[in-house]
Design a protein around this motif. Structure first.
Motif, short mmCIF file in Angstrom:
data_model
loop_
_atom_site.label_atom_id
_atom_site.label_comp_id
_atom_site.label_asym_id
_atom_site.label_seq_id
_atom_site.Cartn_x
_atom_site.Cartn_y
_atom_site.Cartn_z
N ALA A 51 0.84 -1.20 0.00
CA ALA A 51 0.00 0.00 0.00
C ALA A 51 0.87 1.24 0.00
N SER A 52 1.86 1.19 0.86
CA SER A 52 2.70 2.40 0.92
C SER A 52 3.48 2.55 -0.39
N LYS A 84 0.99 3.79 -2.83
CA LYS A 84 0.77 5.19 -2.48
C LYS A 84 1.89 6.04 -3.07
N GLU A 97 -5.31 13.78 1.22
CA GLU A 97 -5.36 12.37 0.81
C GLU A 97 -5.80 12.23 -0.64
N ILE A 107 -12.00 9.03 1.73
CA ILE A 107 -11.30 8.24 0.70
C ILE A 107 -11.90 6.85 0.53
N HIS A 108 -12.61 6.34 1.56
CA HIS A 108 -13.12 4.97 1.52
C HIS A 108 -14.35 4.80 0.65
N ALA A 113 -6.02 9.26 -5.46
CA ALA A 113 -6.52 9.02 -4.12
C ALA A 113 -5.98 7.69 -3.62
N GLY A 114 -5.36 7.69 -2.47
CA GLY A 114 -4.81 6.46 -1.92
C GLY A 114 -3.85 5.86 -2.90
N GLU A 115 -4.12 4.56 -3.19
CA GLU A 115 -3.18 3.88 -4.06
C GLU A 115 -3.57 3.93 -5.54
#
Lengths: 504, 362
Positions: A34-35, A38, A67, A95-96, A129-131
């Motif tokens: 994820a990181s 990201k 984010e 973001i979810h 957004a996010g990944e």
């Protein structure tokens, strides 16, 4: 027994530990991934920003405590849609629930950097957004409304014409051909401009080998940009050095659709109101939609008049030059007197006189075409009447030549296709020069050169002078005469079939 | 995928390549050699030409579409044929060149005394090159359109009808100082050009041979109508004393904006001359190409056009040209008969051998 229980317990414990270990490992790796993602997304975001540099119309915003980032070109998006569809929801969402919050039809996940860049250039908002990164289509290009064609006017028939927007042009065709057999192939031309080119044909009517040939030819074009259809067709022409246009172009959707029904392929270029059509023949340039919108006898009469106009444009001035220079005996006695009287004050030989006046007419035409409509008309009047009369009175040209040149200029405007009419006007100078040089036989030599040239041309391997040569008598009705509708064949012209048969 | 000559194109080709220049003196030729009502002789010559064409059609049928060279070279070695081939090439180039020169000299004499003949020759050679470099298919396409431009001139004959008198025809047929044999040769030369069609075999569609007859029929009709009108328009003595009676015929035309259309008619005849030249040159190119296959056709074209140009430039008067043209026409007639007869003989030999072979095998 107790030993056995101890072993089982140990095993269970070990299993648990293993599974915990695995879970932990998995958790760690997914966190790492994820990181990683990201950071990939962040890298894409940074790269996108750096690619555009400090573009005046580039906008980048952040939401939800940095984010979510969005990037777009505000010159290409519709600001209302942007506010309602993207900015308002973004201010409130987390973001979810991102993927549930946008209209699915406009929303697309896209992680490829190249495609993100292309998407932004097509009027999408790119969201990081996010990944993941996404493209949201809120394109709102400024476009001209559908109006009447300036170059191809029609008296009795539909008045809409294509504009510069590809989507609008496709909709104009779609609503006339409501069939799933209408097929489209999208291509991209231009190393930098990446202009969209759309090939449209009706499946089952159009020849697939011609479609493929056209597709290959467009794909092989290597240029930086394509500003218009008229440029593209010159690049893919069979004979680029010919003065005659080989691809038929039109701004009118009704003409384009008629071509589709007759088995031809049409090509649309983004940002161009002109569509091109292939395979075209020389005679296509002499057809007008008006021929079909009136009674067949009138349509036929007008069409024959156009071919007569072609001959008048090419030959009339040249014939004047030839007769006045070499063949006085061909003028009837009664006419000879007035011609001689008119020419008696002119100090130049007929060829100089004719070329001078033809150039003046060309200047007037070009000035009329470039100037705004109202001034253009004035120039026409000033040029046509004032200069014409003054030239005669000053003894620079004769009255008869003024009539001859005016008639041949008017005749050139009868040809419905502007590009063909321009070609004919240029070719006319060859006739005048040859007539001044060798009289009547010079005219016939020039005619011979043009005929040999025209019959040798092809448009996507299809003969340019079809159906006259190669001769397909069945199709003469369609090319030269506009026959009544119960006689005109439906669908694909037989000549195309016959030609294919002939070559096989 | 190979393009083929359509029968309609072949008909028009044949019509266009039959020697059009003779048309202008044809009424005088028939009057001189066949006497009163000499126009009837065209029918007899037409029959002879049809027999000649029939031989070509038979060769195509018996040879099953094989080219003339394939048929010949199965039986006769190529090196034996070389002198004959060279003779044919020479005659065809000469004919093309002389027809062009004759046309140019007549044009110069009638309408353009001051202009140099070499300029006209250059233009004709340039146009022939333009026609020839596309090959026979492009040539045929262009010639069809050139023919369409040429044909409206026939309508000018309608303006002559008021002057036409049936009383000028006599009941005496073929009376006068006649020389039927020389006359037949002269009139036959008006039909020359069809013999090149023996080279068409590999380029045609099936059932094309009738197109040859149709093309020949069209030429005959034009010759017949014009000669017939001439005999009804002029007296017999007038025709005998006029070098180009058809030119004089067109001098009498008068339309609202136009008088004396003879110049226009003769100018447009340039298309016919061009077609004749192009086809004879093409024929020569084909034979040369067959003789040495390794050399590109464009090179042969260059050689042929240069020869044609030199031959035309050598001549300096119409009298010389007509002398050359006369003898070359006779040679051309010889080729038109001898070549098909020779190929037919070879075919019969081949057929007989095959039969023998089959019988022996049995």
């Amino acid at each position: 027994m107790g030993r056995l229980r101890a072993i089982v317990k140990k095993m269970v414990f070990q299993e648990k530990t293993d599974s915990n270990h695995i879970n932990n490992k998995h958790h760690l790796s997914s966190n790492k991934q994820a990181s990683n993602e990201k950071s990939i997304t962040k890298a894409t975001y940074q790269k996108t920003l750096s690619d555009f540099g400090d573009s005046f119309d580039l906008v980048h915003r952040s939401f939800n405590h940095d984010e979510i980032h969005i990037v777009y070109l505000n010159s290409l998006v519709d600001s209302n849609t942007l506010e309602w569809e993207i900015l308002s929801p973004l201010r409130e969402m987390s973001i979810h629930n991102l993927e549930q919050s946008f209209q699915q039809s406009l929303f697309k996940q896209e992680n490829n950097h190249e495609k993100v860049i292309k998407g932004i250039l097509d009027g999408n908002v790119s969201m990081f957004a996010g990944e993941n990164s996404y493209l949201i289509n809120v394109a709102g290009l400024e476009e001209r409304s559908i109006s009447q064609s300036e170059t191809e006017s029609v008296i009795n028939g539909p008045h809409d014409s294509f504009n510069e927007a590809l989507k609008t042009n496709v909709s104009l065709i779609r609503r006339r051909v409501r069939s799933p057999r209408l097929k489209m192939i999208q291509l991209s031309v231009g190393e930098i401009s990446k202009t969209k080119v759309l090939l449209i044909y009706i499946e089952g009517i159009a020849k697939m080998d011609i479609v493929n040939q056209l597709k290959e030819r467009i794909q092989s074009v290597k240029v930086d940009s394509i500003p218009d259809s008229n440029v593209l067709i010159q690049i893919i022409d069979d004979y680029q050095y010919s003065p005659f246009p080989q691809f038929y172009t039109t701004e009118r959707p009704d003409v384009a659709v008629a071509k589709l029904y007759s088995g031809k392929i049409i090509g649309l270029t983004d940002d161009s109101p002109n569509i091109f059509c292939t395979p075209s023949s020389f005679f296509d340039f002499f057809k007008s939609p008006d021929d079909y919108n009136q009674r067949w006898i009138l349509g036929t009469g007008v069409r024959i008049l156009r071919y007569l106009a072609l001959f008048i444009t090419l030959i009339l001035t040249a014939f004047y030059v030839s007769i006045c220079t070499y063949h006085f005996e061909m003028i009837p006695q009664s006419l000879l007197q007035s011609i001689m009287q008119s020419r008696s004050r002119v100090p130049f030989p007929p060829i100089i006189e004719a070329i001078f006046l033809e150039i003046v007419i060309e200047l007037l035409r070009e000035a009329g075409a470039r100037l705004p409509t109202k001034i253009g008309q004035t120039i026409g009047i000033v040029g046509g009447i004032v200069i014409g009369q003054a030239a005669v009175e000053a003894g620079i040209t004769s009255n008869i030549l003024i009539i001859v040149v005016a008639v041949s200029a008017i005749a050139s405007f009868i040809v419905p296709s502007y590009i063909m009419s321009s070609s004919i006007r240029i070719v006319r100078f060859l006739f005048i020069l040859m007539a001044g040089f060798m009289g009547n036989i010079g005219i016939f030599f020039a005619l011979g050169i043009i005929i040999i040239h025209l019959t040798g041309l092809t448009n996507l391997s299809s003969p340019y002078f079809m159906p006259i040569s190669p001769t397909f008598l069945k199709d003469w009705m369609e090319s030269i005469i506009r026959g009544p509708f119960n006689i005109i064949k439906k669908g694909q012209p037989s000549m195309q079939n016959d030609f294919e048969k002939e070559r096989s | 995928m190979k393009e083929r000559l359509h029968p309609l194109q072949i008909s028009i080709l044949i019509y266009m390549i039959q020697n059009g220049l003779v048309l202008y003196s044809l009424p005088r030729l028939v009057a001189e050699n066949f006497g009163t009502n000499g126009w009837l002789s065209i029918i007899f010559i037409f029959v002879f030409v049809n027999i000649n064409i029939m031989m070509i059609a038979i060769i195509y049928k018996l040879g099953k579409g094989r080219s003339m060279f394939e048929i010949i070279e199965v039986t006769v070695p190529k090196w034996v044929m070389v002198p004959f081939y060279l003779f044919i090439i020479g005659v065809w180039i000469g004919l093309a060149s002389m027809i062009m020169s004759a046309y140019i000299y007549i044009y110069k004499m009638m309408f353009f005394p001051a202009l140099p003949a070499s300029l006209f020759i250059m233009f004709f050679i340039f146009l022939s090159f333009q026609l020839l470099r596309g090959g026979i298919y492009k040539m045929a396409k262009a010639i069809v359109v050139l023919c369409a431009i040429l044909q409206p001139m026939i309508f000018l004959l309608f303006y002559l009808i008021p002057e036409f008198e049936f009383a000028r025809y006599t009941t005496f047929i073929f009376k006068g100082e006649t020389d039927f044999f020389k006359g037949a040769l002269d009139v036959y030369s008006a039909f020359l050009g069809f013999e090149v069609s023996i080279l068409f075999f590999p380029m045609v569609e099936k059932k094309w041979t009738k197109a040859l007859f149709i093309g020949n029929f069209l030429s005959t009709m034009v010759y017949f109508i014009i000669t017939f009108i001439c005999f009804g328009f002029f007296s017999f003595a007038q025709i005998l004393n006029d070098i180009f009676p058809v030119m004089t015929l067109f001098e009498y035309t008068e339309v609202a904006f136009l008088t004396r259309a003879e110049n226009l008619c003769f100018s447009v005849l340039a298309f016919k001359i061009l077609s004749i030249m192009a086809l004879y040159f093409w024929g020569a190119q084909q034979i040369l190409g067959n003789m040495i296959k390794s050399i590109k056709p464009d090179f042969w074209l260059f050689i042929i056009l240069t020869c044609g140009l030199i031959l035309a430039l050598i001549q300096d008067s119409l009298v010389d040209v007509e002398k050359w043209l006369k003898w070359l026409s006779y040679c051309g007639i010889g080729i038109a008969w001898a070549l098909p007869i020779f190929v037919l003989c070879i075919l019969f030999i081949q057929i007989l051998r095959n039969h023998k072979g089959i019988n022996n095998a049995k």
